[in-house]
Design an enzyme around this catalytic site. Structure first.
Site, mmCIF file in Angstrom:
data_model
loop_
_atom_site.group_PDB
_atom_site.id
_atom_site.type_symbol
_atom_site.label_atom_id
_atom_site.label_comp_id
_atom_site.label_asym_id
_atom_site.label_seq_id
_atom_site.Cartn_x
_atom_site.Cartn_y
_atom_site.Cartn_z
ATOM 1 N N ARG A 37 16.267 -2.642 6.014
ATOM 2 C CA ARG A 37 17.381 -3.573 5.809
ATOM 3 C C ARG A 37 18.703 -2.856 5.583
ATOM 4 O O ARG A 37 19.774 -3.416 5.845
ATOM 5 C CB ARG A 37 17.091 -4.493 4.624
ATOM 6 C CG ARG A 37 17.026 -3.765 3.308
ATOM 7 C CD ARG A 37 17.040 -4.649 2.079
ATOM 8 N NE ARG A 37 16.963 -3.815 0.895
ATOM 9 C CZ ARG A 37 18.002 -3.217 0.335
ATOM 10 N NH1 ARG A 37 19.207 -3.373 0.839
ATOM 11 N NH2 ARG A 37 17.846 -2.447 -0.729
ATOM 12 N N GLU A 75 19.245 2.164 -19.182
ATOM 13 C CA GLU A 75 18.961 1.055 -18.284
ATOM 14 C C GLU A 75 17.788 0.229 -18.808
ATOM 15 O O GLU A 75 17.838 -1.014 -18.804
ATOM 16 C CB GLU A 75 18.650 1.556 -16.878
ATOM 17 C CG GLU A 75 18.338 0.438 -15.899
ATOM 18 C CD GLU A 75 17.639 0.911 -14.632
ATOM 19 O OE1 GLU A 75 17.839 0.282 -13.586
ATOM 20 O OE2 GLU A 75 16.871 1.897 -14.718
ATOM 21 N N TRP A 97 23.565 0.379 -11.233
ATOM 22 C CA TRP A 97 23.640 -0.921 -10.575
ATOM 23 C C TRP A 97 25.020 -1.231 -9.997
ATOM 24 O O TRP A 97 25.220 -2.313 -9.438
ATOM 25 C CB TRP A 97 23.250 -2.021 -11.569
ATOM 26 C CG TRP A 97 21.777 -2.087 -11.827
ATOM 27 C CD1 TRP A 97 21.079 -1.443 -12.801
ATOM 28 C CD2 TRP A 97 20.809 -2.841 -11.077
ATOM 29 N NE1 TRP A 97 19.733 -1.753 -12.715
ATOM 30 C CE2 TRP A 97 19.551 -2.606 -11.657
ATOM 31 C CE3 TRP A 97 20.900 -3.691 -9.980
ATOM 32 C CZ2 TRP A 97 18.383 -3.193 -11.176
ATOM 33 C CZ3 TRP A 97 19.743 -4.278 -9.505
ATOM 34 C CH2 TRP A 97 18.501 -4.024 -10.098
ATOM 35 N N TYR A 139 15.620 -8.078 -13.191
ATOM 36 C CA TYR A 139 14.569 -7.633 -14.097
ATOM 37 C C TYR A 139 14.561 -8.227 -15.508
ATOM 38 O O TYR A 139 13.683 -8.997 -15.877
ATOM 39 C CB TYR A 139 14.636 -6.106 -14.221
ATOM 40 C CG TYR A 139 14.308 -5.384 -12.953
ATOM 41 C CD1 TYR A 139 12.993 -5.150 -12.566
ATOM 42 C CD2 TYR A 139 15.333 -4.913 -12.135
ATOM 43 C CE1 TYR A 139 12.699 -4.482 -11.390
ATOM 44 C CE2 TYR A 139 15.052 -4.239 -10.949
ATOM 45 C CZ TYR A 139 13.727 -4.029 -10.579
ATOM 46 O OH TYR A 139 13.446 -3.372 -9.408
ATOM 47 N N ARG A 183 -4.816 -10.407 -19.551
ATOM 48 C CA ARG A 183 -3.600 -11.122 -19.141
ATOM 49 C C ARG A 183 -2.343 -10.494 -19.743
ATOM 50 O O ARG A 183 -1.316 -11.150 -19.875
ATOM 51 C CB ARG A 183 -3.700 -12.591 -19.554
ATOM 52 C CG ARG A 183 -4.910 -13.300 -18.950
ATOM 53 C CD ARG A 183 -4.999 -14.743 -19.411
ATOM 54 N NE ARG A 183 -6.221 -15.372 -18.900
ATOM 55 C CZ ARG A 183 -6.560 -16.641 -19.127
ATOM 56 N NH1 ARG A 183 -5.770 -17.414 -19.871
ATOM 57 N NH2 ARG A 183 -7.684 -17.140 -18.631
ATOM 58 N N CYS A 202 11.819 -4.250 -7.573
ATOM 59 C CA CYS A 202 10.955 -3.280 -6.889
ATOM 60 C C CYS A 202 9.750 -2.964 -7.778
ATOM 61 O O CYS A 202 8.610 -3.143 -7.364
ATOM 62 C CB CYS A 202 11.747 -2.017 -6.563
ATOM 63 S SG CYS A 202 13.086 -2.281 -5.379
ATOM 64 N N ARG A 222 6.476 -2.880 -5.394
ATOM 65 C CA ARG A 222 6.354 -3.413 -4.040
ATOM 66 C C ARG A 222 7.157 -2.597 -3.031
ATOM 67 O O ARG A 222 6.814 -2.518 -1.852
ATOM 68 C CB ARG A 222 6.776 -4.878 -4.003
ATOM 69 C CG ARG A 222 8.210 -5.148 -4.483
ATOM 70 C CD ARG A 222 9.104 -5.629 -3.398
ATOM 71 N NE ARG A 222 10.493 -5.667 -3.841
ATOM 72 C CZ ARG A 222 11.519 -5.516 -3.008
ATOM 73 N NH1 ARG A 222 11.326 -5.285 -1.730
ATOM 74 N NH2 ARG A 222 12.756 -5.556 -3.472
ATOM 75 N N SER A 223 8.255 -1.955 -3.478
ATOM 76 C CA SER A 223 9.090 -1.128 -2.608
ATOM 77 C C SER A 223 9.551 0.068 -3.409
ATOM 78 O O SER A 223 10.031 -0.089 -4.535
ATOM 79 C CB SER A 223 10.297 -1.938 -2.112
ATOM 80 O OG SER A 223 11.175 -1.122 -1.356
ATOM 81 N N CYS A 224 9.407 1.271 -2.847
ATOM 82 C CA CYS A 224 9.686 2.469 -3.633
ATOM 83 C C CYS A 224 10.432 3.520 -2.828
ATOM 84 O O CYS A 224 9.915 4.049 -1.842
ATOM 85 C CB CYS A 224 8.382 3.066 -4.158
ATOM 86 S SG CYS A 224 8.658 4.582 -5.088
ATOM 87 N N ASP A 225 11.645 3.817 -3.259
ATOM 88 C CA ASP A 225 12.423 4.949 -2.767
ATOM 89 C C ASP A 225 11.940 6.168 -3.549
ATOM 90 O O ASP A 225 12.265 6.348 -4.717
ATOM 91 C CB ASP A 225 13.906 4.670 -3.004
ATOM 92 C CG ASP A 225 14.808 5.847 -2.673
ATOM 93 O OD1 ASP A 225 14.296 6.933 -2.333
ATOM 94 O OD2 ASP A 225 16.044 5.681 -2.759
ATOM 95 N N ASN A 233 11.611 5.264 -12.148
ATOM 96 C CA ASN A 233 10.583 4.256 -12.389
ATOM 97 C C ASN A 233 9.414 4.826 -13.196
ATOM 98 O O ASN A 233 8.879 4.138 -14.074
ATOM 99 C CB ASN A 233 10.062 3.708 -11.069
ATOM 100 C CG ASN A 233 11.134 3.085 -10.198
ATOM 101 O OD1 ASN A 233 11.114 3.217 -8.977
ATOM 102 N ND2 ASN A 233 12.110 2.413 -10.806
ATOM 103 N N LEU A 264 10.584 7.270 2.226
ATOM 104 C CA LEU A 264 11.647 8.267 2.128
ATOM 105 C C LEU A 264 12.730 7.890 3.120
ATOM 106 O O LEU A 264 12.433 7.543 4.271
ATOM 107 C CB LEU A 264 11.117 9.663 2.467
ATOM 108 C CG LEU A 264 10.081 10.245 1.509
ATOM 109 C CD1 LEU A 264 9.435 11.485 2.143
ATOM 110 C CD2 LEU A 264 10.716 10.617 0.171
ATOM 111 N N ALA A 319 20.949 4.032 -0.693
ATOM 112 C CA ALA A 319 21.050 3.062 0.396
ATOM 113 C C ALA A 319 21.142 1.674 -0.218
ATOM 114 O O ALA A 319 20.231 1.253 -0.934
ATOM 115 C CB ALA A 319 19.839 3.168 1.321
#
Length: 320
Positions: A37, A75, A97, A139, A183, A202, A222-225, A233, A264, A319
């Site tokens: 994206r 953060e 951010w 978050y 739980r 993410c 779910r998405s990791c740079d 993280n 990457l 990015a």
């Protein structure tokens, strides 16, 4: 493979950071290359796992480059406030951010303002910050104020409660009252509000598990740079475990990180090549100076890290 590279690979595999470098190498050499994206392009794999022992203050800080753990901690503490405006972060010199609201401001106004000037204006001008600094329900908002709606008195009408669900407070209470429960989850992926967020979460799902007196956590991302995001993280998740363990009279156990789209960016090639030549070393330890009344009362000065001696700084563009 040369003898030097074999020796370097063996040294990497002994250290806890070796699995991170192995993941980086696997993605760069074998990942699927495609556009994303951002328009930058990535190499990616689906499904990855890293495991770190957090006993005795251990933390998965990367040593092959500097991770600014105080910035990441600021953060994380900001997440726990439920705030969604970057003003409090910018006031502390935290610009993690800033790029998202800055990009929106430039697009909508046409003003070619610098990042530094934009951040300074956010801090100095409350009205400007209210207009341009909000990120939407990201978050922390989901963690401590997940929205709840209730009937408004007329059929088909609902109103939002003034205070939503505080998942983090419920997590602490649940671990204290029922440590064996399945739980103990903090979730950020609120489908109804994704479109209102500057960036959908993410690191989206944290699940905690107690075995004996040890508290462990699985984080699903779910998405990791891998270059820019993952080092922060891992620190944030480990910090979360240490804080929750202290609040619940438990000992930190293991952090299990699981990645979905793990990638990457193609414009990080030089950094990746350099980092993969480095050999990790050292065993940093986290110390928490006090136990506040609640998990929401920690301050940045409560945390210190000893034995952290990272190698030279490696920088890369984000990015957006």
């Amino acid at each position: 493979m040369t003898m030097a590279s074999e020796s370097r690979s063996a040294a990497q595999n002994i250290h806890y950071e070796g699995q991170y470098l192995d993941l980086m190498r696997r993605i760069w050499e074998h990942g699927d290359e495609r556009m994303d994206r951002t328009g930058v392009g990535t190499r990616a794999v689906l499904g990855a796992q890293l495991r770190f022992d957090l006993a005795d203050g251990r933390v998965p800080l990367l040593t092959t480059k500097r991770v600014f753990w105080k910035t990441a901690t600021r953060e994380f503490l900001w997440f726990l406030t439920g705030d969604t405006n970057i003003r409090a972060l910018c006031a502390q010199g935290v610009e993690i951010w800033t790029d998202w609201p800055l990009d929106r401001y430039r697009r909508e106004t046409g003003e070619a303002i610098s990042r530094e000037a934009f951040s300074q204006r956010i801090v100095a001008d409350e009205a400007f910050a209210a207009r341009w600094g909000d990120l939407g329900p990201v978050y922390g908002k989901q963690w401590v104020d997940w929205p709840v709606y209730e009937p408004a008195g007329e059929e088909g009408l609902f109103r939002r409660r003034p205070q939503g669900i505080n998942q983090v407070a419920q997590l602490i209470a649940g671990l204290r009252s029922n440590p064996g429960g399945r739980r103990h989850i903090v979730e950020g992926w609120n489908v109804a509000e994704l479109d209102a967020m500057a960036l959908p979460p993410c690191h989206k799902t944290y699940q905690f598990h107690v075995a004996g007196n040890r508290l462990s956590c699985v984080l699903y991302q779910r998405s990791c740079d891998v270059v820019l995001g993952l080092p922060f993280n891992l620190w944030g998740a480990a910090l979360f475990v240490h804080m929750v363990a202290q609040q619940c009279d438990l000992e930190p156990g293991e952090l299990v990180w699981m990645g979905g789209d793990t990638h990457l960016y193609l414009n990080h090639a030089d950094l990746i090549a350099e980092q993969l030549t480095r050999v990790p070393a050292g065993a940093p330890r986290l110390t928490i100076a006090r136990r506040p009344e609640t998990i929401f009362d920690y301050r940045i000065e409560d945390f210190s890290v000893e034995g952290y001696h990272p190698q030279g700084h490696l920088s890369a563009p984000v990015a957006v």
